[in-house]
Design a protein around this motif. Structure first.
Motif, PDB file in Angstrom:
ATOM      1  N   LEU A  44       3.628  -1.733  10.435  1.00  0.00           N
ATOM      2  CA  LEU A  44       2.330  -1.165  10.768  1.00  0.00           C
ATOM      3  C   LEU A  44       1.245  -1.751   9.874  1.00  0.00           C
ATOM      4  CD1 LEU A  44       3.352   2.598  11.142  1.00  0.00           C
ATOM      5  CD2 LEU A  44       2.989   0.935  12.978  1.00  0.00           C
ATOM      6  N   SER A  45       0.034  -1.750  10.382  1.00  0.00           N
ATOM      7  CA  SER A  45      -1.105  -2.245   9.614  1.00  0.00           C
ATOM      8  C   SER A  45      -1.766  -1.086   8.873  1.00  0.00           C
ATOM      9  CB  SER A  45      -2.111  -2.928  10.543  1.00  0.00           C
ATOM     10  OG  SER A  45      -2.594  -2.003  11.507  1.00  0.00           O
ATOM     11  N   ALA A  46      -2.790  -1.406   8.095  1.00  0.00           N
ATOM     12  CA  ALA A  46      -3.563  -0.392   7.377  1.00  0.00           C
ATOM     13  C   ALA A  46      -5.034  -0.733   7.516  1.00  0.00           C
ATOM     14  CB  ALA A  46      -3.163  -0.347   5.907  1.00  0.00           C
ATOM     15  N   GLU A  47      -5.877   0.273   7.373  1.00  0.00           N
ATOM     16  CA  GLU A  47      -7.304   0.030   7.495  1.00  0.00           C
ATOM     17  C   GLU A  47      -7.820  -0.756   6.294  1.00  0.00           C
ATOM     18  OE1 GLU A  47      -9.413   3.603   8.325  1.00  0.00           O
ATOM     19  OE2 GLU A  47      -8.324   3.973  10.190  1.00  0.00           O
ATOM     20  N   GLY A  48      -9.027  -1.313   6.423  1.00  0.00           N
ATOM     21  CA  GLY A  48      -9.571  -2.260   5.458  1.00  0.00           C
ATOM     22  C   GLY A  48      -9.819  -1.708   4.073  1.00  0.00           C
ATOM     23  N   GLU A  49     -10.257  -2.597   3.187  1.00  0.00           N
ATOM     24  CA  GLU A  49     -10.435  -2.273   1.776  1.00  0.00           C
ATOM     25  C   GLU A  49     -11.765  -1.594   1.479  1.00  0.00           C
ATOM     26  OE1 GLU A  49      -9.959  -5.879  -0.361  1.00  0.00           O
ATOM     27  OE2 GLU A  49      -7.843  -6.111   0.150  1.00  0.00           O
ATOM     28  N   ARG A 216      -2.086  -2.293  -0.578  1.00  0.00           N
ATOM     29  CA  ARG A 216      -3.079  -2.536   0.463  1.00  0.00           C
ATOM     30  C   ARG A 216      -3.932  -1.286   0.664  1.00  0.00           C
ATOM     31  NH1 ARG A 216       0.197  -2.427   6.229  1.00  0.00           N
ATOM     32  NH2 ARG A 216       1.122  -0.353   6.040  1.00  0.00           N
ATOM     33  N   SER A 217      -5.011  -1.449   1.398  1.00  0.00           N
ATOM     34  CA  SER A 217      -5.916  -0.366   1.778  1.00  0.00           C
ATOM     35  C   SER A 217      -6.356   0.494   0.594  1.00  0.00           C
ATOM     36  CB  SER A 217      -5.241   0.525   2.834  1.00  0.00           C
ATOM     37  OG  SER A 217      -6.159   1.454   3.365  1.00  0.00           O
ATOM     38  N   PRO A 218      -6.957  -0.113  -0.447  1.00  0.00           N
ATOM     39  CA  PRO A 218      -7.429   0.685  -1.583  1.00  0.00           C
ATOM     40  C   PRO A 218      -8.663   1.503  -1.223  1.00  0.00           C
ATOM     41  CG  PRO A 218      -8.160  -1.574  -1.818  1.00  0.00           C
ATOM     42  CD  PRO A 218      -7.264  -1.544  -0.607  1.00  0.00           C
ATOM     43  N   SER A 219      -8.850   2.586  -1.942  1.00  0.00           N
ATOM     44  CA  SER A 219     -10.026   3.438  -1.767  1.00  0.00           C
ATOM     45  C   SER A 219     -10.496   3.891  -3.141  1.00  0.00           C
ATOM     46  CB  SER A 219      -9.679   4.649  -0.897  1.00  0.00           C
ATOM     47  OG  SER A 219     -10.801   5.483  -0.722  1.00  0.00           O
ATOM     48  N   LEU A 220     -11.796   3.884  -3.355  1.00  0.00           N
ATOM     49  CA  LEU A 220     -12.364   4.229  -4.654  1.00  0.00           C
ATOM     50  C   LEU A 220     -12.706   5.709  -4.713  1.00  0.00           C
ATOM     51  CD1 LEU A 220     -13.385   3.199  -7.406  1.00  0.00           C
ATOM     52  CD2 LEU A 220     -15.575   2.692  -6.303  1.00  0.00           C
ATOM     53  N   GLY A 221     -12.290   6.351  -5.808  1.00  0.00           N
ATOM     54  CA  GLY A 221     -12.557   7.771  -5.995  1.00  0.00           C
ATOM     55  C   GLY A 221     -13.588   8.012  -7.074  1.00  0.00           C
TER      56      GLY A 221
END
Length: 229
Positions: A44-49, A216-221
């Protein structure tokens, strides 16, 4: 597929000494993507960075920040800790695979194209130290090699306590813990597999994760700006 425009992700912290259930508001806006479909094995893929690395590059390298990411494969909690060991980072939380799509259809999930993100995610954390009288809470521990086995045991014990001592209507309708029995049985039989994490540390260390091919798919908190004067 069950989708929602604004999913409210549920993060269940069973690995805590003070209470049987702990909902972590800090990570409720993060999303984690399954690396493969549990039924078919399809990648499966993941959404962008979302420009995470670019944003971090513009922040002072000593600033402390929080970043979430998914992994390209399911891995044991031990493997996750080993993967991040070279970096000066703390692991706050890791999403667990608990049998979704194999043992039960999750109550909420979404994604675009070839990606799947489960909304009611269960997770593993280091737990929280308390006094014996449960009247005062201590500092939340990080997930480390030293705390891992205790965290696993604590989580399973608390899940079992809920199943044995509380009605299903309580832990489903009040706590939002759906398919608790199925998840508990899956973890007991198959062990703890994770597919991401929430970590915190200096920006200069977080930027090193950009070159880790398993992430993959990092998100900043959250950011904690230091006064360097």
């Amino acid at each position: 597929m069950n989708t929602s425009d604004k999913p409210e992700t549920l993060f269940s912290f069973f690995s805590t000494k003070s209470i049987d259930y702990y909902q972590n508001n800090l990570e409720e806006n993060y999303r984690f993507f399954l690396p493969e479909h549990p039924e078919t094995g399809e990648t499966l893929s993941a959404e962008g960075e979302n420009g995470v690395w670019t944003k971090l590059e513009k922040i002072h390298e000593g600033t402390v920040a929080e970043v979430s990411f998914s992994t390209t494969d399911f891995m044991t909690a031990e493997e996750l800790i080993s993967l991040l060991e070279p970096f000066d980072l703390d692991i706050l939380w890791a999403p667990l695979y608990t049998g979704e799509f194999r043992e039960f259809e999750p109550s909420g999930y979404g994604g675009g194209g070839n990606s799947i993100s489960i909304f009611d995610t269960y997770g593993l954390t280091g737990g929280r130290e308390t006094e014996d009288d449960y009247m005062s809470e201590g500092k939340m521990q990080n997930l480390t090699e030293e705390t891992l086995e205790e965290s696993k045991k604590m989580m399973l014990t608390n899940m079992d306590d809920l199943l044995e001592n509380d009605p299903k209507s309580y832990y489903e309708n009040f706590l939002g813990l759906y398919f608790l029995e199925e998840r508990y049985s899956y973890l007991k039989q198959n062990g703890f597999q994770v597919y991401g994490a929430v970590v915190t540390g200096p920006v200069r260390e977080l930027l090193k994760l950009k070159d880790v091919k398993q992430l993959r798919s990092p998100s900043l908190g959250e950011l904690d700006y230091w006064n360097w004067e």
